[in-house]
Enzyme design. Structure first.
Site, PDB file in Angstrom:
ATOM      1  N   GLY A 206      38.471  43.798  41.684  1.00 37.83           N
ATOM      2  CA  GLY A 206      39.512  43.971  40.683  1.00 37.83           C
ATOM      3  C   GLY A 206      40.016  42.624  40.201  1.00 37.83           C
ATOM      4  O   GLY A 206      39.284  41.620  40.226  1.00 37.83           O
ATOM      5  N   SER A 207      41.288  42.567  39.888  1.00 37.80           N
ATOM      6  CA  SER A 207      41.836  41.379  39.212  1.00 37.80           C
ATOM      7  C   SER A 207      41.937  40.167  40.111  1.00 37.80           C
ATOM      8  O   SER A 207      42.191  39.068  39.617  1.00 37.80           O
ATOM      9  CB  SER A 207      43.202  41.711  38.639  1.00 37.80           C
ATOM     10  OG  SER A 207      43.065  42.751  37.689  1.00 37.80           O
TER      11      SER A 207
END
Lengths: 480, 438
Positions: A206-207
């Site tokens: 993810g981020s």
């Protein structure tokens, strides 16, 4: 008659020569083949008779030791059980199995024969006594990690940025290494409780991966934290629309703001702008696409990188969606260990130290046999850029997605990045919740990666960030 | 140096070997050196000295190397038995040595003129053959791994008649061939091979029949090979005809082949000899487990061995103890020696046996009369063949059979018989070297 007697003796000499010839055949010429014969159990017998050294935590807590099992044999016991089992592993001579540190450090743990050898054999106890192995693992940290995960599937990895020492590596599910053949607890959900999530998971980052993208972007010189990018949503990336969280359009924002609020469309553009080659080369500097340089069995570690149909594919491959890779999606999978290495690199001013679990091995008379010297794995980025990145990550915690990490007593000292990776298809509400960070920002002493898997609407900022912050707070309070 | 003094000096290595060996085993066992190991050494040295003093008085001209080399081999064996079986059996073995020494002294005194043995040759051969049959008798007979080698009188004694018969049969052959050797040697030549006159061919065929009989009765290739080889050797020395040996060996090979393919237990041993590592053989009852494990233990020994106590012969931690190397103290003792003292240690032991055989042959050459020559060379040969059969079995030169390693394996009858054998060798030697008798 005397001539016959002489010939008879000659025949005897020949027969005896035959005996010595055949004896040397087994002791010398065919010895290796016999040693490796599948029916030969001598090696196994010897292993039963080895008094393996202990495995110790950083405060001397015994994690593994040998106990007498009768008839000159020894067996292994693990006083801490499931708290350390994923990292320590187990050794079961009777099944011929070993895992974890028991496997990687087996040579030291077995040691070599003691005592003075002579024609009449090894004078001394006759028992082979192994060396003690001292680890970096911190019992209080392990216990806290287990308490904070509270039975949920996930992993906590902590690294000392300047050395690469790993004080905490705890994962759920776990198992009792005193009984490695026992069935797994119910919460292992098909993962298998002997899979060490910290080193073997294949999770979308993810981020949190935006830290890698930012490193590459700043290092090219084409971006600064103040560079302006338009963060409108949706944005067509590789022919498919990409949305920000809540489909929010941000208009023109700085790169810092893009990281603070984890704006996907900003980072997709940055990723596409710096190109595949740059992205690939920085990923490799961080340790992606290589077996982690940890003193842990290679068979129990997974390589992080783009995976298409289970195969590692370089980012330079045209099939890789570069824009989505830049925000930690597409087919990117990582281990918690890898993300801990990423954040430790930023904390250490851009230098990635080789992570390690064992500081030294010590023999029975107290002599140190091996010592681990902290070693540089790679110079990922310039200190200047690491410093800029640390500033951006501080913003994340102060006012962005990671404010939950802004614990009392750590206020203004934590830098980090959240990650929320949707798993299980477009209609799924399950997320992997990530947080990677370090503290204190001015003089970082500890870096952590925390992941919880399959949490419904599991924002990294909500679920993982508080755990990471409490881990850091506790480890700093311990004076690590 | 005079012969007897040389003998005395020769006893020093024996006592050193024993003391050092016991000390090593002691340290291995209990991690400290106890005075008891030195006591063992002292007691055994005392026995050797007693034997030496007796020889000094009774056999002043006997070969000075035979007794010390036997002492070295015996000490070696005692250390090995102690290492494998512990103090109790080692003490029993030592007691057998004391008895053996008594028997040795008795033999020397009683058969001072050993040529009177010739007078009793038919008694001796009858008794020897009768003894061989004992293990097949009901109640006292006993089958070990399919072979009939032991006689067992419950609560009294277990013994191997083979050991005693071998001495008797050699005495008989030496005596018989002394009379007939010239007749046998002077046969007709047929197709380039000298055949003995038909009238005397009978006894030779009988010889072959006896060996085959032993084989059939005892189900034992090893013992009959040892007997038959010894008898052929005496025949060869008596006649100088190699053709007898060749024909004899061919006849034996034929008979052995027939029996090997028709007696299941011998057949199993041959298969185990050829394919010891085959899983079906390894797992079979009475299969190759023992011989295969003996190979592994020898391989672990290498050039120098792992030291006394270093070989693993029992499954560690097994309770009750599971023997990984069955019969480690008897049939398999050579494998343990190789494992612990290596190729060099085992070769040294074989060299000791070779010295003993050489001294025996030397006595035969020096002897003035045919009977002495035949007796000494026959007895020497049978010791050599016994070593060859058992060591060859353990090292897979031959299929494994159950004879003992002289003076080394645990077992009373073997020690007693071999002491008698050594006494006879020394008697022959003493007479041969006595000045003015030739």
């Amino acid at each position: 008659m005397d001539g016959s007697i002489q010939k008879l003796f000659l025949a005897v000499v020949l027969l005896f020569a035959l005996l010595i010839g055949w004896t040397s055949r087994w002791t010398v010429f065919s010895a290796t083949a016999l040693d490796n014969n599948p029916r030969n159990q001598l090696g196994y017998f010897r292993s039963l008779m080895v008094d393996r050294g202990r495995i110790l935590a950083d405060d001397g807590t015994v994690l593994a030791r040998s106990v007498k099992a009768g008839g000159g044999t020894w067996s292994r016991t693990y006083p801490q059980g499931s708290l350390f089992s994923q990292t320590v592993g187990y050794y079961n001579a009777r099944q011929g199995q070993k895992a974890g540190l028991e496997r990687f450090w087996s040579g030291q743990l077995e040691g070599t024969s003691t005592g003075v050898s002579s024609v009449f054999g090894p004078l001394g106890t006759g028992t082979q006594v192994g060396n003690d192995v001292h680890t970096t693992l911190d019992p209080a940290g392990q216990q806290l990690a287990r308490r904070l995960l509270a039975g949920r599937i996930g992993s906590v990895v902590a690294i000392v940025p300047q050395t690469g020492a790993i004080p905490v590596m705890y994962s759920n599910p776990s198992y009792d290494d005193n009984r490695p053949l026992a069935p797994c607890p119910a919460n292992s959900q098909g993962v298998g409780c002997q899979t060490n999530l910290a080193t073997q998971a294949e999770l979308p980052p993810g981020s949190t991966f935006k830290i890698v993208t930012t490193t590459a972007a700043l290092s090219t010189g084409r971006y600064t934290p103040q560079s302006t990018i338009v963060g409108n949503s949706p944005l067509t990336v590789s022919g498919v629309p990409l949305e920000n969280d809540g489909n929010q359009s941000w208009g023109p924002v700085s790169l810092t703001t893009g990281l603070t609020y984890s704006i996907n469309t900003v980072y997709a553009q940055v990723g596409e702008a710096i190109g595949r080659q740059t992205m690939f080369s920085y990923m490799k500097r961080f340790g992606f696409y290589s077996t982690p340089p940890l003193d842990y069995p290679a068979g129990q570690m997974t390589v992080s990188g783009e995976r298409i149909n289970g195969k590692l594919v370089p980012v330079t491959n045209d099939n890789v969606d570069l824009g989505r890779t830049a925000i930690g999606q597409a087919n990117l999978t990582v281990t918690p260990l890898q993300m801990a290495m990423v954040v430790a690199t930023v904390a250490d001013g851009g230098t990635l130290m080789k992570p390690y679990l064992v500081t030294r091995s010590v023999n029975q008379v107290g002599q140190t046999v091996t010592t681990t010297t902290p070693t540089v794995y790679s110079h990922v980025m310039k200190p200047q850029i690491a410093s800029e990145l640390a500033g951006m990550m501080t913003k994340v915690v102060e006012e962005g997605t990671g404010t939950a990490a802004n614990l009392q007593g750590l206020s203004g000292q934590v830098a980090g990045k959240t990650g929320t990776a949707q798993v299980g298809g477009p209609s799924s509400i399950l997320d992997d919740a990530w947080f990677i960070g370090f503290a204190p920002v001015a003089h970082p002493k500890v870096a952590v990666a925390v992941v919880l898997t399959d949490i419904p609407n599991g924002y990294g900022g909500t679920y993982a960030a508080p755990i990471a912050a409490q881990m850091m707070k506790a480890l700093l309070a311990e004076g690590l | 140096m005079r012969a007897r003094n040389r003998e005395l000096v020769g006893l020093i290595p024996a006592s050193l070997l024993l003391t050092a060996g016991f000390a090593a085993v002691f340290i291995q066992r209990s991690n400290h050196l106890s005075g008891l190991s030195l006591t063992y050494g002292a007691v055994f040295l005392g026995l050797c000295l007693a034997g030496h003093v007796f020889i000094r008085i009774a056999l002043p001209y006997a070969d000075p190397y035979i007794f010390p080399v036997v002492a070295v081999i015996a000490c070696f064996g005692l250390v090995m038995v102690y290492r494998i079986d512990g103090a109790t059996l080692a003490r029993q073995q030592a007691q057998w040595f004391v008895l053996g020494l008594v028997l040795f002294i008795g033999t020397v005194i009683f058969f001072r003129d050993y040529r009177k043995l010739e007078r009793y040759r038919y008694v001796i051969v009858t008794l020897s053959l009768a003894l061989l049959v004992v293990p097949r008798l009901p109640v006292i007979g006993e089958s070990v791994n399919g072979a009939y080698l032991e006689a067992h009188i419950p609560g009294v004694i277990t013994f191997q008649p083979v050991e005693i018969s071998k001495v008797g049969l050699i005495v008989f052959m030496a005596s018989y061939l002394r009379d007939t050797r010239l007749v046998l040697a002077g046969g007709r030549r047929v197709l380039g091979v000298t055949l003995p006159p038909l009238k005397h061919l009978g006894p030779l065929l009988l010889l072959w029949g006896v060996a085959m009989g032993i084989l059939i009765l005892l189900h034992e290739v090893g013992s009959s090979l040892m007997f038959y080889g010894g008898l052929l050797a005496v025949l060869y020395v008596a006649t100088g005809r190699l053709s007898f040996v060749v024909i004899g060996l061919l006849a034996f090979a034929g008979g052995a082949w027939y029996l090997a393919t028709h007696i299941p237990h011998i057949d199993a041993r041959v298969v185990a000899w050829l394919h010891p590592f085959r899983l079906s053989e390894y797992k079979a009852l009475g299969g190759s487990y023992q011989i295969a494990n003996a190979q592994f233990i020898q391989a672990a020994g290498g050039l120098f061995g792992q030291g006394l106590g270093g070989s693993i012969i029992d499954v560690p931690g097994s309770n009750p103890v599971v023997h990984w190397l069955p019969a480690a103290d008897t049939d398999m003792i050579y494998a343990v020696i190789v494992g612990e003292l290596g190729l060099f240690g085992a070769s040294a032991l074989l060299m000791c046996y070779l010295v003993l055989v050489q001294r025996g042959m030397k006595a035969a050459i020096l002897a003035g009369d045919s009977f002495s020559k035949l007796l000494a060379s026959g007895l020497s040969t049978i010791v050599a063949l016994q070593v060859f059969v058992i060591v060859g079995g353990v090292t897979r030169v031959l299929p494994l059979t159950g004879v003992t390693l002289p003076f080394v394996s645990y077992g009373g009858s073997s020690i007693l018989a071999n002491f008698v054998l050594v006494a006879l060798l020394l008697l022959v030697s003493d007479r041969a070297r006595r000045p003015g008798v030739r």
